[in-house]
Design a protein around this motif. Structure first.
Motif, short mmCIF file in Angstrom:
data_model
loop_
_atom_site.label_atom_id
_atom_site.label_comp_id
_atom_site.label_asym_id
_atom_site.label_seq_id
_atom_site.Cartn_x
_atom_site.Cartn_y
_atom_site.Cartn_z
N THR A 61 48.18 49.64 41.02
CA THR A 61 46.72 49.74 40.93
C THR A 61 46.10 48.35 40.76
N ALA A 62 44.81 48.27 41.03
CA ALA A 62 44.10 47.00 40.83
C ALA A 62 44.13 46.60 39.36
N ALA A 96 38.69 42.85 40.73
CA ALA A 96 38.99 43.51 39.45
C ALA A 96 38.98 42.49 38.32
N PHE A 97 39.54 41.30 38.58
CA PHE A 97 39.54 40.25 37.56
C PHE A 97 38.12 39.74 37.32
N ALA A 98 37.36 39.54 38.41
CA ALA A 98 36.00 39.05 38.27
C ALA A 98 35.13 40.02 37.47
N GLN A 99 35.37 41.32 37.64
CA GLN A 99 34.60 42.33 36.90
C GLN A 99 34.95 42.29 35.42
N GLU A 100 36.21 42.08 35.11
CA GLU A 100 36.66 42.11 33.72
C GLU A 100 36.40 40.80 32.99
N HIS A 101 36.38 39.68 33.73
CA HIS A 101 36.24 38.36 33.09
C HIS A 101 35.16 37.53 33.78
N PRO A 102 33.91 38.00 33.77
CA PRO A 102 32.86 37.26 34.47
C PRO A 102 32.65 35.85 33.92
N ASP A 103 32.97 35.66 32.63
CA ASP A 103 32.78 34.35 32.02
C ASP A 103 33.78 33.32 32.51
N ARG A 104 34.87 33.76 33.13
CA ARG A 104 35.91 32.84 33.59
C ARG A 104 35.80 32.51 35.08
N HIS A 125 44.25 54.58 44.80
CA HIS A 125 43.63 54.07 43.59
C HIS A 125 42.64 52.92 43.80
N VAL A 126 43.09 51.91 44.54
CA VAL A 126 42.37 50.63 44.54
C VAL A 126 40.97 50.74 45.12
N VAL A 127 40.81 51.49 46.21
CA VAL A 127 39.47 51.63 46.80
C VAL A 127 38.47 52.13 45.77
N ASP A 128 38.85 53.16 45.01
CA ASP A 128 37.95 53.71 44.00
C ASP A 128 37.76 52.75 42.83
N GLU A 129 38.80 51.98 42.50
CA GLU A 129 38.68 51.01 41.40
C GLU A 129 37.71 49.88 41.75
N ILE A 130 37.70 49.49 43.00
CA ILE A 130 36.95 48.30 43.40
C ILE A 130 35.55 48.63 43.91
N ARG A 131 35.34 49.85 44.34
CA ARG A 131 34.11 50.21 45.05
C ARG A 131 32.83 49.74 44.35
N THR A 132 32.77 49.89 43.04
CA THR A 132 31.52 49.58 42.32
C THR A 132 31.59 48.25 41.56
#
Length: 342
Positions: free
Chosen positions: A113-114, A148-156, A245-252
């Motif tokens: 998964t992403a 997925a990383f950018a969504q979780e760690h926008p400050d980095r 999994h990944v398409v749904d994880e990344i879509r939004t």
């Protein structure tokens, strides 16, 4: 000898004769895989991350500003970034790596998964002691995963470069890509099966392959990794996770507000599928501070593997690095004419 005995004997003999080429092929594959591991060990280093070996290549000296990290596409060893990474490393520290099971990295848990890939990437950064801001560069499927990383760690996230990147809605909106999916899955399954018996090695890499623009050592190393059963098993697992999994994880997912974004598109991909160009422009809309440019004459893999297009990709990455350092808006760059070499 009665007919039944004769029939049984012939059947057994046929089974033995059928098994012999497969057994010989398995030995051939095993011997050459061991030879490749010895003679073509990869251009990076093996780093221990929680007991699993991850193949990493670090280039460039420490400098002010972000570290550039490269996320590869499906089935793609880190050596495919060689032209781009070497050019970017002249101005910034860089990291490329092989995801679990790809290239020289050990396999990882499934499903791929992403969120799982993001977590493994986070741990890799911790082990490498990379704590500062990042410019994330993703090719193809890798361009979708890095969100997925950018969504979780926008400050980095100091900047993003998407290189002919996948779009989470491409299978829904592009008939060409939707129709090509069964062929791609069948090709990966076939490559995984026949890799066990050396058949992929016998076929080799054709002169028209998009990989052949790599320098000699990089090409040999890339091909060696792509001949392994492990690489194709990991690729198949990523495709299945992409669909499930990944398409749904990344879509939004979104990118950090105002982050410099450069979307680099391959002209050949766009010509083959006009919807691809539309989706690429939508990716550029992920940030109000963005540029989308098409590389003339570039193919999907040739973006990285051919020296001329790779110089154009490197120019886009360096533009984002400079924009991140100075706080200015990202601007279009001058791309290499088709066929130019460094």
């Amino acid at each position: 000898m009665n007919r039944l005995a004769l029939k049984c004997g012939l059947t057994a003999a046929a089974g033995v004769l059928t098994a012999v080429p497969f057994a010989a092929g398995a030995v051939y594959q095993s011997v050459l895989t061991r030879r490749d591991e010895r003679e073509l060990p990869g251009l990076g280093e093996l780093v221990d991350v929680d007991g699993r070996r991850v193949h990493v290549r670090r280039m460039g000296e420490p400098a002010d500003g972000p570290t550039v990290v490269f996320e590869s596409g499906l089935s793609s060893p880190l050596e495919m970034w060689s032209w781009v990474q070497a050019a970017v490393a002249e101005a910034a520290p860089t990291i490329s790596y092989d995801r679990a099971g790809i290239g020289r990295s050990d396999a990882g848990p499934q499903p791929r998964t992403a969120a799982r890939i993001r977590g493994e990437f986070e741990r890799l950064l911790e082990v490498l002691d990379v704590r500062g801001p990042l410019v994330l560069v993703g090719h193809s499927y890798g361009g979708m995963l890095l969100r997925a990383f950018a969504q979780e760690h926008p400050d980095r996230v100091a900047g993003v470069v998407l290189v002919d990147a996948a779009h989470p809605e491409q299978l829904e909106r592009s008939a060409r890509q939707r129709l090509g999916l069964p062929l791609m899955r069948a090709s990966v399954r076939s490559s995984r099966f026949w890799s066990r018996f050396g058949r992929n090695r016998l076929r080799g890499v054709g002169d028209d392959s998009q990989l052949t623009g790599l320098a000699e050592l990089e090409l040999k190393t890339t091909v060696a990794r792509m001949m392994t059963t492990r690489n194709w098993a990991a690729s198949e697992a990523e495709i299945e996770a992409w669909l499930a999994h990944v398409v749904d994880e990344i879509r939004t997912t979104t990118l950090p507000a105002g982050v410099p974004l450069f979307v680099v598109t391959a002209e050949e991909t766009e010509k083959a599928d006009p919807v691809h160009g539309e989706l690429q422009r939508e990716l550029a809309a992920l940030s109000p501070v963005s540029v989308q440019q098409t590389v003339p004459g570039a193919s999907h893999l040739g973006m990285l593997c051919s020296a001329g297009p790779a110089k154009s990709v490197a120019a886009a990455v360096l533009e984002v690095v400079d924009a991140a350092r100075t706080g200015r808006a990202v601007k279009p760059v001058e791309f290499e004419p088709p066929g130019d070499q460094p």
